[in-house]
Each structure stands twice: as structure tokens, then as C-alpha cells.
Design a protein around this motif. Structure first.
Motif, short mmCIF file in Angstrom:
data_model
loop_
_atom_site.label_atom_id
_atom_site.label_comp_id
_atom_site.label_asym_id
_atom_site.label_seq_id
_atom_site.Cartn_x
_atom_site.Cartn_y
_atom_site.Cartn_z
N PRO A 87 -2.88 -0.96 -8.11
CA PRO A 87 -4.09 -0.42 -8.30
C PRO A 87 -5.11 -0.79 -6.85
O PRO A 87 -4.77 -1.99 -6.37
N MET A 88 -6.02 0.00 -6.51
CA MET A 88 -6.76 -0.49 -5.38
C MET A 88 -7.91 -1.01 -5.79
O MET A 88 -8.90 -0.31 -6.53
N GLU A 89 -8.30 -2.36 -5.72
CA GLU A 89 -9.54 -2.85 -6.05
C GLU A 89 -10.31 -3.29 -5.01
O GLU A 89 -10.44 -4.34 -4.62
N LEU A 90 -11.07 -2.14 -4.58
CA LEU A 90 -11.93 -2.54 -3.35
C LEU A 90 -13.14 -1.97 -3.79
O LEU A 90 -13.48 -1.12 -4.54
N PRO A 91 -14.53 -2.56 -3.17
CA PRO A 91 -15.60 -2.24 -3.43
C PRO A 91 -16.03 -0.72 -3.21
O PRO A 91 -15.28 -0.06 -2.47
N VAL A 150 -14.90 -15.92 2.10
CA VAL A 150 -14.81 -14.58 2.16
C VAL A 150 -13.69 -14.09 1.72
O VAL A 150 -12.42 -14.48 1.86
N THR A 151 -13.60 -13.00 1.04
CA THR A 151 -12.42 -12.04 0.47
C THR A 151 -11.89 -10.90 1.54
O THR A 151 -12.91 -10.26 1.71
N LEU A 152 -10.89 -11.09 2.20
CA LEU A 152 -10.44 -10.17 3.19
C LEU A 152 -9.58 -9.16 2.41
O LEU A 152 -8.65 -9.57 1.92
N HIS A 153 -10.20 -7.82 2.57
CA HIS A 153 -9.14 -6.73 1.85
C HIS A 153 -8.51 -6.30 3.08
O HIS A 153 -9.20 -5.40 3.89
N ALA A 154 -7.16 -6.03 3.21
CA ALA A 154 -6.44 -5.28 4.42
C ALA A 154 -5.83 -3.97 3.59
O ALA A 154 -4.95 -4.45 2.73
N THR A 155 -6.27 -2.78 3.68
CA THR A 155 -5.80 -1.77 3.13
C THR A 155 -5.23 -0.81 4.21
O THR A 155 -5.78 -0.53 5.23
N THR A 156 -4.04 -0.40 3.84
CA THR A 156 -3.24 0.55 4.68
C THR A 156 -3.32 1.93 3.90
O THR A 156 -2.80 1.92 2.43
N VAL A 157 -3.54 3.04 4.45
CA VAL A 157 -3.17 4.57 3.92
C VAL A 157 -2.57 5.22 4.68
O VAL A 157 -2.82 5.42 5.91
N VAL A 158 -1.56 5.89 4.13
CA VAL A 158 -0.63 6.79 5.21
C VAL A 158 -0.78 8.29 4.58
O VAL A 158 -0.42 8.60 3.30
N HIS A 159 -0.96 9.18 5.22
CA HIS A 159 -0.64 10.63 4.97
C HIS A 159 0.45 11.20 5.71
O HIS A 159 0.40 10.84 6.91
N VAL A 160 1.63 11.69 5.25
CA VAL A 160 2.66 12.41 5.89
C VAL A 160 2.18 13.90 6.11
O VAL A 160 1.78 14.42 5.39
N LYS A 161 2.82 14.31 7.11
CA LYS A 161 2.62 15.71 7.54
C LYS A 161 3.98 16.62 7.44
O LYS A 161 3.85 17.81 7.42
N ASN A 162 4.90 15.75 7.36
CA ASN A 162 6.49 16.57 7.21
C ASN A 162 7.46 15.44 6.86
O ASN A 162 7.27 14.48 6.53
#
Length: 167
Positions: A2-6, A127-139
Motif C-alpha cells: 500500500p502507498m502511504e504517501l501524503p 524527516v521521513t523520506l519517501h522514495a516512490t517509483t512508478v512505472v508504466h509499460v508501453k509494450n
């Protein structure tokens, strides 16, 4: 996971319909640095084994027609961090969003779009550092690529974040 981001995180619009999304958080001492400054600090501490994997990735995929990305820490050492703006190149990524508490960078090609957010949530001297990666594939090639990259990514990001603890 789960993404717990502000709610105000600039990475949120990229989450829907993502093929891969991953977020890791870490608590750090905080001296008022910007998200971009902490990102630069992390990539400058990239472990040698990660650079080796990036070099290997570049050699393999360049033979398959993908672009050579370089290394995470391929930064302009002469440019002050405060001079960076949206559209500038930072290592293998381009800046798409830049605020003091969050930087979103991306690399897009014909197979996938990769976006990374470094979001800071200050709490006094921490400080809480949130490092989030999001990938959308095209093929299909993007899916095959992510089949190999996703498991490694889940190791690299936490290890890279942990390098900031000793700062």
C-alpha cells in the motif's frame, strides 16, 4: 504494497494504472535540506555493486536498441543544487516536478515510463523520506524488462536509502 504517501505528493497522478509501483520510507536527521539535495546525496553514495549492475544493464540493452542511461550519480558537479529547474537532467533522469520537499524525476522511452519521487515530511529534527517509483509499460518488451528489473529494484532502493543513515 500500500502507498502511504501524503495526499499532496506530486507522484500521485502517476500511480493509477501503473504496471509497477513501489515505495520505501526512512527516517533521517534533518537540517533543512531540499528533497533534491538529499537525492543528490543518495546517488553520490551509490554502492559499487549498483554501478556494476547499471553498467551491465547498459551493455545488454544497448545491443537490443535501448538507450544507454549512464549511472545514477552522473551529475553536473559544477552546478549548484539551487540552480536546477524542471526539465534539467539529473543523472539518468529529467526533473518533472521540483519543490523544496519533493522532487519527481523521470526517464521515458518507447517501452516504459519510469518516475521517481523523493518526498520529505519534516518532523522537527527528523524527516521521513519517501522514495516512490512508478512505472508504466508501453509494450511487451517493457514487461519483459520489468520482469528482470523489479526484483532487483526492491533490493537497490532500500540499500541506497540506508546509505543516508550514516550521514
Amino acid at each position: 504494497m500500500p502507498m502511504e504517501l501524503p495526499a499532496n505528493a506530486d507522484i500521485h497522478p502517476y500511480l493509477p494504472q501503473s504496471y509497477f509501483a513501489d515505495s520505501h520510507s526512512i527516517e533521517l536527521s534533518y537540517r533543512g535540506e531540499s528533497a533534491l539535495e538529499i537525492y543528490f546525496e543518495m546517488v553520490s553514495r551509490t554502492p559499487k555493486w549498483v554501478n556494476f549492475l547499471m553498467d551491465l544493464r547498459n551493455r545488454i540493452v544497448s545491443k537490443l536498441g535501448l538507450k544507454h542511461l549512464g549511472r545514477m550519480a552522473d551529475l553536473d558537479q559544477n552546478k549548484p543544487v539551487e540552480d536546477y529547474k524542471v526539465g534539467d537532467q539529473v543523472g539518468i533522469f529529467s526533473i518533472v516536478s521540483l519543490r523544496h520537499n519533493e522532487v519527481v524525476v523521470e526517464d521515458c522511452d518507447k517501452h516504459l515510463n519510469v518516475r521517481l519521487s523523493f518526498l520529505l515530511v519534516p518532523n522537527g529534527n527528523q524527516v521521513t523520506l519517501h522514495a516512490t517509483t512508478v512505472v508504466h509499460v508501453k509494450n511487451t518488451f517493457g514487461k519483459v524488462y520489468m520482469f528482470f528489473v523489479a526484483p532487483v529494484h526492491k533490493v537497490i532502493v532500500p540499500k541506497s536509502l540506508n546509505s543516508l543513515i550514516a550521514r
